[in-house]
Design a protein around this motif. Structure first.
Motif, PDB file in Angstrom:
ATOM      1  N   ARG A  92      31.503  95.448  49.668  1.00 35.18           N
ATOM      2  CA  ARG A  92      32.725  95.952  49.607  1.00 35.18           C
ATOM      3  C   ARG A  92      33.190  95.563  50.830  1.00 35.18           C
TER       4      ARG A  92
ATOM      5  N   GLN B  30      38.444  97.767  51.920  1.00 38.70           N
ATOM      6  CA  GLN B  30      38.347  98.779  50.736  1.00 38.70           C
ATOM      7  C   GLN B  30      38.018 100.324  51.043  1.00 38.70           C
TER       8      GLN B  30
ATOM      9  N   ASP C 126      39.121  99.532  41.555  1.00 35.37           N
ATOM     10  CA  ASP C 126      39.367 100.220  43.010  1.00 35.37           C
ATOM     11  C   ASP C 126      40.280  99.192  43.818  1.00 35.37           C
ATOM     12  N   THR C 127      40.171  98.092  43.307  1.00 33.79           N
ATOM     13  CA  THR C 127      41.049  96.921  44.236  1.00 33.79           C
ATOM     14  C   THR C 127      42.353  96.580  43.701  1.00 33.79           C
TER      15      THR C 127
END
Ligand code: G1P
Length: 307
Positions: free
Chosen positions: A47, A51, A104-105
């Protein structure tokens, strides 16, 4: 003080929903890697650094994410956008686990904004570049170089400290006295344990001149007054406009607090810190820990044998 704190406690604090991520730096310490990728895209395990900062902000209730960028940082904008081609390919291949990871991105439209800092004039200047997007509200600042592993994410801990004090809250950590000159350092007025009321704050004090060894780490919850203070464009340490100096202007009002967070901070702005974080995060990953742990043991045994 007890009286003061309870008075402050009863004052309703405005919720912190905006966060600034200063990501304009050139990352020269990581050249040649950073010649073509922003340092915030460099990965800890799998990651990117950014992030971790975004996840921490989300966990603290942040809804608006403001990136202060510069030329050459477009990879960051793409990272937080949808990637229709990739997503379609994964969907067709039935790779729902990977699609889940990509979630999540993604940011809601309008939740993320980018402003440019067109000249590197210091952290204070970078934060000031976001003034119009912040307006007359308290705001958080997260420096993605500082990665903090904690059971309760650091910024969420700080939101509680902010609700308790009603003032400006900066993350703080004791450092070795000889390292203090690499940080913003707090002059401790009242030490209440986790929370410290500052009677001063100095950016990068000269060796031997630090008021304490309680250093500022890259997480802040600040009042809009600090943004106003930045309007003065006062040059500080290294000829740069320093965020520390703008916060320090609030000290006479008794409104600046250091917060000793619970967690482990990694300085991913340095190579040694980045490597340490990689080892720690690798070991903490259930899918990697066994193999990685065994490897590290072997490495250490080999090194000992060679000594
Ligand atoms: C910045 C801040 C400094 C703070 C540090 C924490 O410095 O100016 O006050 O202690 O982050 O990482 P930098 O490391 O960008 O020189």
């Amino acid at each position: 003080m007890a009286k003061e704190t309870s008075k402050r406690k009863s004052m309703k604090t405005k919720k912190v929903t905006k966060a600034i991520f200063p990501v304009a730096g050139m990352g020269t310490r990581f050249l040649p890697a950073t010649k073509s990728i922003p340092k915030e895209i460099m990965t800890l395990v799998d990651r990117p650094l950014i992030q971790y900062a975004i996840d921490e902000a989300r966990a603290a209730g942040i809804k608006e994410f403001i990136f202060v960028t510069s030329r050459g940082k477009s990879a960051l904008e793409d990272y937080f956008d949808h990637s229709p081609e990739l997503e379609n390919t994964l969907r067709k291949a039935g790779k729902s686990d990977l699609l889940e990871i990509l979630k999540d991105t993604n940011m809601d439209s309008g939740a993320i904004a980018y402003v440019r800092q067109n000249r590197p004039m210091g952290l204070g200047h970078a934060v000031w570049c976001a003034r119009r997007l912040v307006g007359d509200e308290p705001f958080a600042v997260l420096l993605p170089d500082d990665v903090i592993a904690a059971d309760k994410p650091c910024l969420a801990q700080m939101v509680e400290a902010y609700e308790q004090t009603g003032g400006n809250v900066v993350a703080a950590m004791e450092v070795a006295p000889e390292k203090a000159s690499s940080y913003g350092v707090l002059d401790i007025g009242e030490d209440m344990g986790a929370i410290v009321r500052a009677k001063g704050m100095v950016e990068k004090p000269k060796q031997g001149e630090a008021p304490s060894n309680l250093a500022v780490i890259g997480r802040y919850i600040l009042s809009p007054k600090v943004m106003n203070n930045l309007n003065k464009m006062k040059q500080g340490a290294g000829g740069e406009i320093q965020l520390t100096d703008a916060i320090a202007e609030e000290v006479p009002d008794g409104n600046v607090f250091g917060f000793r967070f619970r967690g482990q901070r990694y300085d991913c702005g340095s190579k040694a810190g980045f490597l340490q974080a990689t080892v720690a995060f690798g070991l903490a990953r259930p899918d990697l820990s066994e193999e990685f742990n065994a490897y590290l043991h072997d490495m250490i045994a080999l090194q000992k044998a060679a000594q």
